[in-house]
Scaffold this motif. Sequence first.
Motif, PDB file in Angstrom:
ATOM      1  N   ALA A  28       6.382  17.868  -7.541  1.00  0.00           N
ATOM      2  CA  ALA A  28       5.206  17.953  -6.604  1.00  0.00           C
ATOM      3  C   ALA A  28       6.099  17.925  -5.222  1.00  0.00           C
ATOM      4  CB  ALA A  28       4.440  17.016  -6.805  1.00  0.00           C
ATOM      5  N   ASN A  29       5.177  18.552  -4.328  1.00  0.00           N
ATOM      6  CA  ASN A  29       5.854  18.778  -2.869  1.00  0.00           C
ATOM      7  C   ASN A  29       4.816  17.665  -2.289  1.00  0.00           C
ATOM      8  OD1 ASN A  29       7.434  20.507  -2.840  1.00  0.00           O
ATOM      9  ND2 ASN A  29       6.176  22.332  -2.858  1.00  0.00           N
ATOM     10  N   VAL A  30       5.110  16.742  -1.553  1.00  0.00           N
ATOM     11  CA  VAL A  30       4.512  15.696  -1.050  1.00  0.00           C
ATOM     12  C   VAL A  30       4.889  15.400   0.303  1.00  0.00           C
ATOM     13  CG1 VAL A  30       4.059  12.883  -0.951  1.00  0.00           C
ATOM     14  CG2 VAL A  30       4.587  14.357  -3.250  1.00  0.00           C
ATOM     15  N   ALA A  31       3.791  15.384   1.349  1.00  0.00           N
ATOM     16  CA  ALA A  31       4.128  15.201   2.664  1.00  0.00           C
ATOM     17  C   ALA A  31       3.535  13.791   3.120  1.00  0.00           C
ATOM     18  CB  ALA A  31       3.415  16.375   3.460  1.00  0.00           C
ATOM     19  N   ILE A  32       4.477  13.146   3.941  1.00  0.00           N
ATOM     20  CA  ILE A  32       4.211  11.661   4.288  1.00  0.00           C
ATOM     21  C   ILE A  32       3.840  11.802   5.840  1.00  0.00           C
ATOM     22  CG2 ILE A  32       4.626   9.319   4.365  1.00  0.00           C
ATOM     23  CD1 ILE A  32       6.104   9.565   1.790  1.00  0.00           C
ATOM     24  N   ILE A  33       2.732  11.647   6.266  1.00  0.00           N
ATOM     25  CA  ILE A  33       2.474  11.690   7.757  1.00  0.00           C
ATOM     26  C   ILE A  33       2.567  10.436   8.351  1.00  0.00           C
ATOM     27  CG2 ILE A  33       1.071  12.638   9.727  1.00  0.00           C
ATOM     28  CD1 ILE A  33      -0.148  14.440   7.758  1.00  0.00           C
ATOM     29  N   GLY A  34       3.508  10.254   9.093  1.00  0.00           N
ATOM     30  CA  GLY A  34       3.790   8.661   9.429  1.00  0.00           C
ATOM     31  C   GLY A  34       5.144   8.040   8.880  1.00  0.00           C
ATOM     32  N   ASN A  89       9.520  16.355  -4.293  1.00  0.00           N
ATOM     33  CA  ASN A  89       9.910  17.000  -3.025  1.00  0.00           C
ATOM     34  C   ASN A  89       9.445  16.401  -2.028  1.00  0.00           C
ATOM     35  OD1 ASN A  89      11.410  18.841  -1.415  1.00  0.00           O
ATOM     36  ND2 ASN A  89      10.189  20.435  -1.747  1.00  0.00           N
ATOM     37  N   VAL A  90       9.943  15.563  -1.123  1.00  0.00           N
ATOM     38  CA  VAL A  90       9.198  14.878  -0.281  1.00  0.00           C
ATOM     39  C   VAL A  90       9.495  15.112   1.268  1.00  0.00           C
ATOM     40  CG1 VAL A  90       8.856  12.317   0.745  1.00  0.00           C
ATOM     41  CG2 VAL A  90       9.114  12.508  -1.664  1.00  0.00           C
ATOM     42  N   THR A  91       8.674  15.386   2.035  1.00  0.00           N
ATOM     43  CA  THR A  91       8.894  15.407   3.555  1.00  0.00           C
ATOM     44  C   THR A  91       7.963  14.537   4.324  1.00  0.00           C
ATOM     45  OG1 THR A  91       8.766  18.035   3.143  1.00  0.00           O
ATOM     46  CG2 THR A  91       8.329  17.233   5.565  1.00  0.00           C
ATOM     47  N   VAL A  92       8.840  13.613   5.211  1.00  0.00           N
ATOM     48  CA  VAL A  92       8.073  12.665   6.240  1.00  0.00           C
ATOM     49  C   VAL A  92       8.036  13.290   7.480  1.00  0.00           C
ATOM     50  CG1 VAL A  92       8.378  10.458   7.205  1.00  0.00           C
ATOM     51  CG2 VAL A  92       9.192  10.977   4.974  1.00  0.00           C
ATOM     52  N   ALA A 115       0.846  -1.251  -0.025  1.00  0.00           N
ATOM     53  CA  ALA A 115       0.106   0.003   0.021  1.00  0.00           C
ATOM     54  C   ALA A 115       0.893   1.233  -0.073  1.00  0.00           C
ATOM     55  CB  ALA A 115      -0.956   0.053   1.140  1.00  0.00           C
ATOM     56  N   GLY A 116       2.013   1.188   0.863  1.00  0.00           N
ATOM     57  CA  GLY A 116       2.778   2.414   0.808  1.00  0.00           C
ATOM     58  C   GLY A 116       3.403   2.614  -0.504  1.00  0.00           C
ATOM     59  N   ARG A 117       3.817   1.634  -1.226  1.00  0.00           N
ATOM     60  CA  ARG A 117       4.297   1.806  -2.660  1.00  0.00           C
ATOM     61  C   ARG A 117       3.154   2.208  -3.697  1.00  0.00           C
ATOM     62  NH1 ARG A 117       9.637  -2.016  -3.192  1.00  0.00           N
ATOM     63  NH2 ARG A 117      10.163  -2.221  -1.157  1.00  0.00           N
ATOM     64  N   ALA A 175       6.049   4.583   0.913  1.00  0.00           N
ATOM     65  CA  ALA A 175       5.560   5.650   0.054  1.00  0.00           C
ATOM     66  C   ALA A 175       6.769   6.497  -0.222  1.00  0.00           C
ATOM     67  CB  ALA A 175       4.744   6.394   1.006  1.00  0.00           C
ATOM     68  N   ALA A 176       7.708   6.833   0.768  1.00  0.00           N
ATOM     69  CA  ALA A 176       8.777   7.648   0.548  1.00  0.00           C
ATOM     70  C   ALA A 176       9.808   7.163  -0.376  1.00  0.00           C
ATOM     71  CB  ALA A 176       9.526   8.165   1.861  1.00  0.00           C
ATOM     72  N   ARG A 177       9.936   5.960  -0.545  1.00  0.00           N
ATOM     73  CA  ARG A 177      10.915   5.250  -1.448  1.00  0.00           C
ATOM     74  C   ARG A 177      10.375   5.449  -2.960  1.00  0.00           C
ATOM     75  NH1 ARG A 177      10.745   0.679   0.493  1.00  0.00           N
ATOM     76  NH2 ARG A 177      12.700   0.931   1.922  1.00  0.00           N
ATOM     77  N   VAL A 178       9.161   5.255  -3.092  1.00  0.00           N
ATOM     78  CA  VAL A 178       8.587   5.588  -4.308  1.00  0.00           C
ATOM     79  C   VAL A 178       8.375   7.093  -4.778  1.00  0.00           C
ATOM     80  CG1 VAL A 178       6.628   5.080  -5.809  1.00  0.00           C
ATOM     81  CG2 VAL A 178       7.389   3.257  -4.240  1.00  0.00           C
TER      82      VAL A 178
END
Length: 373
Positions: free
Chosen positions: A169-175, A193-196, A137-139, A183-186
């Motif tokens: 795109a700016n992507v925020a992953i909460i968790g 541009n990813v923020t966890v 699901a994360g991927r 999800a961050a890997r993909v």
Amino acid sequence: MKIGCPREIKPQEFRVGLTPSAAQEAIAHGHDVLVESGAGIGAGFDDDTYRAAGAAIADTAEDVFASADMIVKVKEPQPVERKMLREGQLLFTYLHLAPDPEQTNDLLESGCTAIAYETVTDDAGGLPLLAPMSEVAGRLAPQSGAWALQKANGGSGVLMGGVPGVRPANVAIIGGGVVGAAAARVAVGMGANVTVLDRSVPRLSYLDDVFMGRLTTQYSDKAAVEELLPRMDMIIGAVLIPGAAAPKLVSRDQLSLLKPGSVLVDVAIDQGGCFETSRATTHQDPIYDVDGIIHYCVANMPGAVARTSTIALGNATMPYMLALADKGWRQACADDPHLLNGLNVHAGKLTYYAVGKALGIDVTSPQLVLRAA
């Protein structure tokens, strides 16, 4: 023991609870296996493959439920299936009871014993039967979110990786757990541009080391989330409290902070969702709009890649399934406290505290139930 595997009937659910190899292993342990005709087709396993493994093929789900001592599934039993459960029967599957009072009440009334994949634990404090589907699901989450971002689907029309001269795109992953890391890997691989965000500083440190500066880590609190929202094109909700309802991380009022056409992907929807405006959707109708914000809340995301998901889940569940069949649920749970943590329902009693707290139902200690049994 007779092990039964019915065909999944949740919409667009193509996984199957028992692979042919798992059926073969169970038969080698001296058990009988009964699989509903067509149960494995969606994952690429036809009836002849199960026959070759030694399993018998049943014409209907009713035949499976009527004769099996243990039912092995993927998704929570649907209302018609819950009516077929009986006292003393063992159910081994994902349940996600905390946001589902109707299912909980039906299981209690059935008198069955239900062990939930998602609350079985391990020595490391992990959830070994949830982890493989969390990985899937994360991927899938950034991939699905990227599709939802397309203008034709209601999104803002932002490309995940951008192009030269145009920002990604700016992507925020909460968790930052299993789902979040996958999800961050993909998302990083897609060029976003990813923020966890997470509340575990050691976990943030781990992710910072693993991704070697290719993403930003941030401690998660209300102020941090609100500060990020106006800049994000996509937010992936990846927070899990084992067995409990997911916390609400973005309120409806906070949707106004997002840019029109931004996308929320709620991977926690099985546990009620971590956005206030989340409601479960299907692969057939996966998205909806609330105040100009696109929501992707498919409750069985791994079902979209049924073959990969089925094999991954089967690899994880097979040892536990064999232990339950070889020893019976009482002895198997007595021997393995982590498997006992999976016990959610027994003989009309709720045995998982987080579910009872979420639904306001009295809970009986699983240890007490085991001693009584």
